[in-house]
Write a protein that holds these residues in place. Sequence first.
Motif, PDB file in Angstrom:
ATOM      1  N   ILE A 362       0.817  -1.210   0.000  1.00  0.00           N
ATOM      2  CA  ILE A 362       0.000   0.000   0.000  1.00  0.00           C
ATOM      3  C   ILE A 362       0.855   1.267   0.000  1.00  0.00           C
ATOM      4  CG2 ILE A 362      -1.793   1.289   1.228  1.00  0.00           C
ATOM      5  CD1 ILE A 362      -2.672  -1.405  -0.066  1.00  0.00           C
ATOM      6  N   LEU A 363       1.857   1.325   0.887  1.00  0.00           N
ATOM      7  CA  LEU A 363       2.629   2.559   1.021  1.00  0.00           C
ATOM      8  C   LEU A 363       3.593   2.793  -0.138  1.00  0.00           C
ATOM      9  CD1 LEU A 363       3.491   2.961   4.807  1.00  0.00           C
ATOM     10  CD2 LEU A 363       1.538   3.793   3.515  1.00  0.00           C
ATOM     11  N   ARG A 364       3.916   1.750  -0.876  1.00  0.00           N
ATOM     12  CA  ARG A 364       4.852   1.898  -1.998  1.00  0.00           C
ATOM     13  C   ARG A 364       4.399   2.989  -2.963  1.00  0.00           C
ATOM     14  NH1 ARG A 364       8.684  -1.450  -4.038  1.00  0.00           N
ATOM     15  NH2 ARG A 364       8.060  -3.078  -2.587  1.00  0.00           N
ATOM     16  N   ARG A 365       3.089   3.064  -3.227  1.00  0.00           N
ATOM     17  CA  ARG A 365       2.568   4.050  -4.180  1.00  0.00           C
ATOM     18  C   ARG A 365       1.880   5.229  -3.501  1.00  0.00           C
ATOM     19  NH1 ARG A 365       5.667   2.617  -8.220  1.00  0.00           N
ATOM     20  NH2 ARG A 365       5.381   0.446  -8.838  1.00  0.00           N
ATOM     21  N   PHE A 366       1.788   5.179  -2.190  1.00  0.00           N
ATOM     22  CA  PHE A 366       1.011   6.209  -1.494  1.00  0.00           C
ATOM     23  C   PHE A 366       1.869   7.077  -0.579  1.00  0.00           C
ATOM     24  CE2 PHE A 366      -1.273   7.053   2.594  1.00  0.00           C
ATOM     25  CZ  PHE A 366      -1.978   8.160   2.165  1.00  0.00           C
ATOM     26  N   GLY A 367       2.749   6.457   0.194  1.00  0.00           N
ATOM     27  CA  GLY A 367       3.509   7.208   1.186  1.00  0.00           C
ATOM     28  C   GLY A 367       4.856   7.675   0.671  1.00  0.00           C
ATOM     29  N   SER A 368       5.477   8.582   1.427  1.00  0.00           N
ATOM     30  CA  SER A 368       6.832   9.046   1.113  1.00  0.00           C
ATOM     31  C   SER A 368       7.408   9.754   2.329  1.00  0.00           C
ATOM     32  CB  SER A 368       6.825  10.002  -0.092  1.00  0.00           C
ATOM     33  OG  SER A 368       6.098  11.182   0.213  1.00  0.00           O
ATOM     34  N   ASN A 369       8.720   9.912   2.319  1.00  0.00           N
ATOM     35  CA  ASN A 369       9.438  10.717   3.314  1.00  0.00           C
ATOM     36  C   ASN A 369       9.179  10.294   4.764  1.00  0.00           C
ATOM     37  OD1 ASN A 369      10.184  12.088   1.026  1.00  0.00           O
ATOM     38  ND2 ASN A 369       9.502  14.102   1.706  1.00  0.00           N
ATOM     39  N   ILE A 370       9.405   9.011   5.029  1.00  0.00           N
ATOM     40  CA  ILE A 370       9.360   8.520   6.412  1.00  0.00           C
ATOM     41  C   ILE A 370      10.587   7.643   6.643  1.00  0.00           C
ATOM     42  CG2 ILE A 370       8.093   7.234   8.180  1.00  0.00           C
ATOM     43  CD1 ILE A 370       5.534   7.690   6.576  1.00  0.00           C
ATOM     44  N   ILE A 371      11.277   7.905   7.750  1.00  0.00           N
ATOM     45  CA  ILE A 371      12.348   7.016   8.208  1.00  0.00           C
ATOM     46  C   ILE A 371      11.789   6.174   9.343  1.00  0.00           C
ATOM     47  CG2 ILE A 371      14.632   6.856   9.266  1.00  0.00           C
ATOM     48  CD1 ILE A 371      15.185   9.696   8.138  1.00  0.00           C
ATOM     49  N   PHE A 372      11.846   4.854   9.187  1.00  0.00           N
ATOM     50  CA  PHE A 372      11.455   3.928  10.247  1.00  0.00           C
ATOM     51  C   PHE A 372      12.747   3.401  10.870  1.00  0.00           C
ATOM     52  CE2 PHE A 372       8.313   3.577   6.790  1.00  0.00           C
ATOM     53  CZ  PHE A 372       7.142   3.907   7.455  1.00  0.00           C
ATOM     54  N   SER A 373      13.127   3.913  12.027  1.00  0.00           N
ATOM     55  CA  SER A 373      14.387   3.485  12.635  1.00  0.00           C
ATOM     56  C   SER A 373      14.117   2.519  13.783  1.00  0.00           C
ATOM     57  CB  SER A 373      15.183   4.692  13.138  1.00  0.00           C
ATOM     58  OG  SER A 373      14.519   5.342  14.198  1.00  0.00           O
ATOM     59  N   ASN A 374      14.882   1.439  13.819  1.00  0.00           N
ATOM     60  CA  ASN A 374      14.718   0.430  14.865  1.00  0.00           C
ATOM     61  C   ASN A 374      16.064  -0.154  15.267  1.00  0.00           C
ATOM     62  OD1 ASN A 374      11.674  -0.384  15.350  1.00  0.00           O
ATOM     63  ND2 ASN A 374      11.872  -0.020  13.143  1.00  0.00           N
ATOM     64  N   GLY A 375      16.252  -0.316  16.564  1.00  0.00           N
ATOM     65  CA  GLY A 375      17.369  -1.099  17.069  1.00  0.00           C
ATOM     66  C   GLY A 375      16.885  -2.522  17.249  1.00  0.00           C
ATOM     67  N   LEU A 376      17.575  -3.477  16.688  1.00  0.00           N
ATOM     68  CA  LEU A 376      17.093  -4.859  16.704  1.00  0.00           C
ATOM     69  C   LEU A 376      17.227  -5.520  18.071  1.00  0.00           C
ATOM     70  CD1 LEU A 376      18.279  -6.122  13.204  1.00  0.00           C
ATOM     71  CD2 LEU A 376      16.095  -5.094  13.865  1.00  0.00           C
ATOM     72  N   SER A 377      17.862  -4.838  19.030  1.00  0.00           N
ATOM     73  CA  SER A 377      17.894  -5.335  20.406  1.00  0.00           C
ATOM     74  C   SER A 377      16.772  -4.730  21.247  1.00  0.00           C
ATOM     75  CB  SER A 377      19.252  -5.022  21.049  1.00  0.00           C
ATOM     76  OG  SER A 377      20.272  -5.776  20.425  1.00  0.00           O
ATOM     77  N   ASP A 378      15.925  -3.945  20.619  1.00  0.00           N
ATOM     78  CA  ASP A 378      14.740  -3.380  21.270  1.00  0.00           C
ATOM     79  C   ASP A 378      13.587  -4.364  21.096  1.00  0.00           C
ATOM     80  OD1 ASP A 378      12.544  -1.899  22.113  1.00  0.00           O
ATOM     81  OD2 ASP A 378      12.515  -0.620  20.327  1.00  0.00           O
ATOM     82  N   PRO A 379      12.943  -4.807  22.182  1.00  0.00           N
ATOM     83  CA  PRO A 379      11.846  -5.774  22.046  1.00  0.00           C
ATOM     84  C   PRO A 379      10.721  -5.308  21.127  1.00  0.00           C
ATOM     85  CG  PRO A 379      12.515  -5.595  24.342  1.00  0.00           C
ATOM     86  CD  PRO A 379      13.240  -4.514  23.602  1.00  0.00           C
ATOM     87  N   TYR A 380      10.484  -3.999  21.055  1.00  0.00           N
ATOM     88  CA  TYR A 380       9.408  -3.496  20.195  1.00  0.00           C
ATOM     89  C   TYR A 380       9.769  -3.534  18.712  1.00  0.00           C
ATOM     90  CZ  TYR A 380       6.374  -1.894  23.973  1.00  0.00           C
ATOM     91  OH  TYR A 380       5.522  -1.846  25.055  1.00  0.00           O
ATOM     92  N   SER A 381      11.027  -3.813  18.390  1.00  0.00           N
ATOM     93  CA  SER A 381      11.429  -3.841  16.983  1.00  0.00           C
ATOM     94  C   SER A 381      10.710  -4.940  16.204  1.00  0.00           C
ATOM     95  CB  SER A 381      12.945  -4.018  16.854  1.00  0.00           C
ATOM     96  OG  SER A 381      13.355  -5.301  17.313  1.00  0.00           O
ATOM     97  N   VAL A 382      10.204  -5.962  16.906  1.00  0.00           N
ATOM     98  CA  VAL A 382       9.490  -7.040  16.199  1.00  0.00           C
ATOM     99  C   VAL A 382       8.245  -6.504  15.492  1.00  0.00           C
ATOM    100  CG1 VAL A 382      10.329  -8.853  17.746  1.00  0.00           C
ATOM    101  CG2 VAL A 382       8.158  -7.709  18.262  1.00  0.00           C
ATOM    102  N   GLY A 383       7.719  -5.372  15.968  1.00  0.00           N
ATOM    103  CA  GLY A 383       6.546  -4.768  15.343  1.00  0.00           C
ATOM    104  C   GLY A 383       6.883  -3.562  14.490  1.00  0.00           C
ATOM    105  N   GLY A 384       8.160  -3.378  14.191  1.00  0.00           N
ATOM    106  CA  GLY A 384       8.579  -2.232  13.394  1.00  0.00           C
ATOM    107  C   GLY A 384       8.619  -2.538  11.908  1.00  0.00           C
ATOM    108  N   VAL A 385       8.716  -1.488  11.109  1.00  0.00           N
ATOM    109  CA  VAL A 385       8.923  -1.634   9.661  1.00  0.00           C
ATOM    110  C   VAL A 385      10.420  -1.847   9.459  1.00  0.00           C
ATOM    111  CG1 VAL A 385       8.736  -0.513   7.409  1.00  0.00           C
ATOM    112  CG2 VAL A 385       6.938  -0.174   9.127  1.00  0.00           C
ATOM    113  N   LEU A 386      10.804  -3.044   9.036  1.00  0.00           N
ATOM    114  CA  LEU A 386      12.214  -3.434   9.007  1.00  0.00           C
ATOM    115  C   LEU A 386      12.772  -3.586   7.593  1.00  0.00           C
ATOM    116  CD1 LEU A 386      12.193  -6.081  11.903  1.00  0.00           C
ATOM    117  CD2 LEU A 386      12.673  -3.632  12.039  1.00  0.00           C
ATOM    118  N   GLU A 387      11.984  -3.238   6.588  1.00  0.00           N
ATOM    119  CA  GLU A 387      12.469  -3.286   5.205  1.00  0.00           C
ATOM    120  C   GLU A 387      12.098  -1.992   4.498  1.00  0.00           C
ATOM    121  OE1 GLU A 387      11.535  -6.834   2.915  1.00  0.00           O
ATOM    122  OE2 GLU A 387      11.041  -7.885   4.766  1.00  0.00           O
TER     123      GLU A 387
END
Length: 445
Positions: A362-387
């Motif tokens: 969905i966001l490929r054609r709709f969204g822009s200009n967002i950085i999704f930053s995650n530390g992989l040692s953060d437990p909440y990273s499992v619910g992050g945008v990682l690609e």
Amino acid sequence: MLYFNQNLDHFTFTPKSYMTFQQRYAIDSKHWGGAKANAPILAFLGEESSLDSDLSAIGFLRDNGPRFKALLVYIEHRYYGKSMPFGSAEEALKNASTLGYLNAEQALADYAAILLHVKEKYSTKHSPIIVIGGSYGGMLAAWFRLKYPHIALGALASSAPLLYFEDIRPKVGYYYIVTNVFKKTSERCYNTIRRSWQEIDRVAATPNGLLILSKKFKTCAPLNGSFNIKDFMDSIYAEAVQYNRGPSYWVTSVCNAINANPPNRKIDLLDRISAGVVALVGNRSCYDTNMFAQPTNNNIAWRWQSCSEIVMPIGYDKQDTMFPTSPFNMTSFIDGCESYYGVPPRPHWITTYFGIQDVKLILRRFGSNIIFSNGLSDPYSVGGVLEDISDTLVAMMTKNGSHCQDIGLKSKGDPEWLVMQREEEINIIDSWISTYQKDLQILKS
């Protein structure tokens, strides 16, 4: 500190919706390049915390404001800190009738109103705004860019668990990361913790067992059951991993204490576990097992949000091997929230309103200009945008990063990977602003 006369309800036109409250925000114009230069605005969108704590802990704006010649804006989330509707925290947090105006949609509209007010106040119609947030605030930053693209040019969403909802559950959960970080830090420590749950239950079941546990862990109040101490230890381990960073590195400190062999003293398994508590929170005369769940105004407000729309299915799954298995049960969760507030949660509303299922498609054609930053040692990273989703929807990951570490204050002891991560984030934001300024010049000519 400044106050904005904010609408209670942005989405209805009933007489009550026109009630207002004073919402707190702060502005730092020290390094701003001015309206004539269309110098940018960096805006921090508050999360489930007071503005005072954000101002002291969030360094990204302060550290990079001079570089961007930016106007810095910090906004407190409604129902937190001093931004209380209905005249007082006591009234605002009283029941579902007053708490019903506390949700992400209203918060985003608050931010929109204040940011437009700031632009008008400083006569800076064309200054681009970059919104920044961490954790729940990171979710708000991403959603704000998607819902209000005419106000925000871009967003930095740090440690934002945008994909941690019932319709889009991650493959592994929060406690999988907690388990892995402890196991990688010390296998011996991990095994001691793993064995401790059964030992706590065993001692609790003996005559005077709860009294024995209370003395061993120096609890401030008598224990009602083994659950009290197990829930407390759960919070200790989760907190240690979530904020595991230099110079202290909490997980290492906890494990060193658990693994230690004090001279001239024989210690048992639970003595070791108790030593881990002391290592994290310090040597105290007694320990409040509810220290992570005190009925503060912030905790009361967040309990409502997590019991209404921010419903994250966090449980203990089979692969979370440091903890006894106890998967999240949505039926029990809904029943508990409904019995407490008189209204049930809407666990599917976030995914309905913000549309984050199939995020890559969905966001490929709709969204822009967002950085999704995650530390992989953060437990909440499992619910992050990682690609990465596109060239301008960028996932930035660091192997050792902890929760919201990139937007914290800079220090001389920061590891090289963190310095590089922040530099990359700054360069991406700078490219957004440069492109915007070029577009602005073309359209003006």
